[in-house]
Every structure is written in structure tokens, then in C-alpha cells.
Design a protein around this motif. Structure first.
Motif, PDB file in Angstrom:
ATOM      1  N   ASP A  10     -10.956  -1.140  -1.948  1.00 28.42           N
ATOM      2  CA  ASP A  10     -10.403   0.214  -1.837  1.00 28.42           C
ATOM      3  C   ASP A  10      -8.875   0.214  -1.744  1.00 28.42           C
ATOM      4  O   ASP A  10      -8.255   1.280  -1.765  1.00 28.42           O
ATOM      5  N   LEU A  11      -8.271  -0.977  -1.619  1.00 32.31           N
ATOM      6  CA  LEU A  11      -6.809  -1.037  -1.560  1.00 32.31           C
ATOM      7  C   LEU A  11      -6.219  -0.601  -2.894  1.00 32.31           C
ATOM      8  O   LEU A  11      -6.641  -1.068  -3.950  1.00 32.31           O
ATOM      9  N   ILE A  12      -5.251   0.280  -2.826  1.00 31.46           N
ATOM     10  CA  ILE A  12      -4.565   0.766  -4.017  1.00 31.46           C
ATOM     11  C   ILE A  12      -3.253   0.023  -4.206  1.00 31.46           C
ATOM     12  O   ILE A  12      -2.941  -0.435  -5.290  1.00 31.46           O
ATOM     13  N   LYS A  13      -2.486  -0.107  -3.122  1.00 31.97           N
ATOM     14  CA  LYS A  13      -1.160  -0.715  -3.227  1.00 31.97           C
ATOM     15  C   LYS A  13      -0.748  -1.330  -1.904  1.00 31.97           C
ATOM     16  O   LYS A  13      -1.018  -0.775  -0.845  1.00 31.97           O
ATOM     17  N   LEU A  14      -0.095  -2.469  -1.986  1.00 32.29           N
ATOM     18  CA  LEU A  14       0.553  -3.076  -0.833  1.00 32.29           C
ATOM     19  C   LEU A  14       2.042  -3.171  -1.117  1.00 32.29           C
ATOM     20  O   LEU A  14       2.445  -3.381  -2.264  1.00 32.29           O
ATOM     21  N   LEU A  18      -7.439  -7.090  -7.134  1.00 34.29           N
ATOM     22  CA  LEU A  18      -5.986  -7.051  -7.037  1.00 34.29           C
ATOM     23  C   LEU A  18      -5.472  -5.618  -7.007  1.00 34.29           C
ATOM     24  O   LEU A  18      -5.786  -4.828  -7.900  1.00 34.29           O
ATOM     25  N   PRO A  19      -4.671  -5.278  -5.990  1.00 30.68           N
ATOM     26  CA  PRO A  19      -4.064  -3.949  -5.937  1.00 30.68           C
ATOM     27  C   PRO A  19      -2.702  -3.982  -6.631  1.00 30.68           C
ATOM     28  O   PRO A  19      -2.189  -5.050  -6.972  1.00 30.68           O
ATOM     29  N   ALA A  20      -2.116  -2.815  -6.800  1.00 29.90           N
ATOM     30  CA  ALA A  20      -0.707  -2.780  -7.177  1.00 29.90           C
ATOM     31  C   ALA A  20       0.049  -3.346  -5.982  1.00 29.90           C
ATOM     32  O   ALA A  20      -0.412  -3.268  -4.835  1.00 29.90           O
ATOM     33  N   CYS A  21       1.217  -3.927  -6.217  1.00 30.38           N
ATOM     34  CA  CYS A  21       1.938  -4.557  -5.112  1.00 30.38           C
ATOM     35  C   CYS A  21       3.429  -4.619  -5.417  1.00 30.38           C
ATOM     36  O   CYS A  21       3.831  -4.832  -6.563  1.00 30.38           O
ATOM     37  N   HIS A  43      -0.263   4.206  13.424  1.00 28.83           N
ATOM     38  CA  HIS A  43      -0.720   3.069  12.628  1.00 28.83           C
ATOM     39  C   HIS A  43      -1.025   3.472  11.188  1.00 28.83           C
ATOM     40  O   HIS A  43      -0.801   2.694  10.257  1.00 28.83           O
ATOM     41  N   ALA A  44      -1.564   4.679  11.014  1.00 31.36           N
ATOM     42  CA  ALA A  44      -1.938   5.130   9.678  1.00 31.36           C
ATOM     43  C   ALA A  44      -2.046   6.639   9.649  1.00 31.36           C
ATOM     44  O   ALA A  44      -2.112   7.291  10.707  1.00 31.36           O
ATOM     45  N   ALA A  45      -2.078   7.182   8.443  1.00 32.00           N
ATOM     46  CA  ALA A  45      -2.293   8.611   8.254  1.00 32.00           C
ATOM     47  C   ALA A  45      -3.236   8.793   7.070  1.00 32.00           C
ATOM     48  O   ALA A  45      -3.162   8.045   6.090  1.00 32.00           O
ATOM     49  N   LYS A  46      -4.128   9.782   7.186  1.00 24.37           N
ATOM     50  CA  LYS A  46      -5.052  10.111   6.100  1.00 24.37           C
ATOM     51  C   LYS A  46      -4.645  11.450   5.508  1.00 24.37           C
ATOM     52  O   LYS A  46      -4.367  12.404   6.237  1.00 24.37           O
ATOM     53  N   GLU A  86       2.772  -3.013   4.372  1.00 21.82           N
ATOM     54  CA  GLU A  86       2.180  -1.678   4.447  1.00 21.82           C
ATOM     55  C   GLU A  86       1.179  -1.558   3.308  1.00 21.82           C
ATOM     56  O   GLU A  86       1.282  -2.279   2.305  1.00 21.82           O
ATOM     57  N   ALA A  87       0.205  -0.667   3.469  1.00 22.48           N
ATOM     58  CA  ALA A  87      -0.866  -0.577   2.476  1.00 22.48           C
ATOM     59  C   ALA A  87      -1.308   0.864   2.269  1.00 22.48           C
ATOM     60  O   ALA A  87      -1.162   1.707   3.160  1.00 22.48           O
ATOM     61  N   ILE A  88      -1.870   1.097   1.101  1.00 21.80           N
ATOM     62  CA  ILE A  88      -2.469   2.379   0.763  1.00 21.80           C
ATOM     63  C   ILE A  88      -3.877   2.082   0.256  1.00 21.80           C
ATOM     64  O   ILE A  88      -4.068   1.195  -0.579  1.00 21.80           O
ATOM     65  N   ALA A  89      -4.847   2.820   0.789  1.00 20.09           N
ATOM     66  CA  ALA A  89      -6.243   2.630   0.372  1.00 20.09           C
ATOM     67  C   ALA A  89      -6.877   3.975   0.039  1.00 20.09           C
ATOM     68  O   ALA A  89      -6.530   5.001   0.628  1.00 20.09           O
ATOM     69  N   GLY A  90      -7.814   3.941  -0.885  1.00 22.16           N
ATOM     70  CA  GLY A  90      -8.551   5.145  -1.247  1.00 22.16           C
ATOM     71  C   GLY A  90      -9.725   5.347  -0.312  1.00 22.16           C
ATOM     72  O   GLY A  90     -10.364   4.400   0.113  1.00 22.16           O
TER      73      GLY A  90
END
Length: 129
Positions: A68-72, A97-100, A19-22, A118-122
Motif C-alpha cells: 500500500d506504500l505509494i511514496k517514501l 517498489l514505491p515511488a521514492c 505521527h500521521a494524518a489521514k 517519511e511515507a505515503i500509503a493508500g
């Protein structure tokens, strides 16, 4: 070190992924769909609602917030329907607003599916960085 994440509250994984990776204070969320949920047979709005709920649940499980979302990256099968989910996305972002990126694709993993996100969060705040 890379930590692989599976979440019991999400639909079961049916492929060779997690589902995700850190990694390095960043959470990379795999492409999520409505596959295996009640929204699978619904329209774009219902599927989007399901996916955004899944992202919210993951963020909560990781002690993160929407901010905390960086990009979708959003994949849709019919880009002409974007206007039908635009307000949903603005509401979901809560002003953060994240990058998208938005990409139209010819198909997703199942013919019922109209959207994948899909998403990227800090994760910096978790470790006090």
C-alpha cells in the motif's frame, strides 16, 4: 475530513506535529527517525532498521501492507552510505517498489541521527474503494 494520528507504540512526539494524518483515502506518515530508541546511537543500518520497523507497525495498525506504500522520502546526512542500506530497502519493499526520493541533508533534528524517512500509503482497501 482530516484525521490526525498518534501511535502509542512509537517514541513520544517532541515537536508540533502528529505521527500521521489521514485524508482522502491516503495516510501521510511524518518523517520518522530513531530518536528516543536504542538505535539512536547506532549507525545508519540500525537506524534504518528501526525506522522501517516503525513504518511497518503503523501500516499494521492501519490495516495496510507494504504494497500500500505509494511514496517514501528518505533524508540522509551522508549519501555516500546509501549502498549500505540499499538491500535493507529492497527487503522491506518485498517486491512492491514505491515511488521514492532520496535527499542528502546537512543535519537532522539530533546530531546522532543519520536518516529520516517519511511515507505515503493508500487506504482505499480499508473502505472497499
Amino acid at each position: 475530513m482530516i484525521q490526525k494520528c498518534r501511535y502509542d507504540f512509537l517514541p513520544a512526539i517532541a515537536g508540533p506535529y502528529v505521527h500521521a494524518a489521514k485524508h482522502n483515502q491516503t495516510l501521510y506518515i511524518s518523517g520518522l527517525t530513531a530518536l528516543g530508541t536504542n538505535a539512536q546511537s547506532g549507525g545508519l543500518i540500525e537506524q534504518t532498521e528501526e525506522i522501517l520497523s516503525q513504518i511497518s507497525q503503523i501500516l499494521e495498525a492501519e490495516d495496510c501492507a507494504i504494497s500500500d506504500l505509494i511514496k517514501l522520502t528518505i533524508f540522509v546526512t551522508d549519501i555516500s552510505l546509501l549502498s549500505s542500506i540499499r538491500e535493507q530497502l529492497f527487503d522491506f519493499y518485498q517486491g512492491h517498489l514505491p515511488a521514492c526520493s532520496l535527499v542528502e541533508v546537512s543535519a537532522l533534528i539530533h546530531p546522532d541521527l543519520q536518516i529520516e524517512i517519511e511515507a505515503i500509503a493508500g487506504l482505499e482497501h480499508i473502505h472497499g474503494v
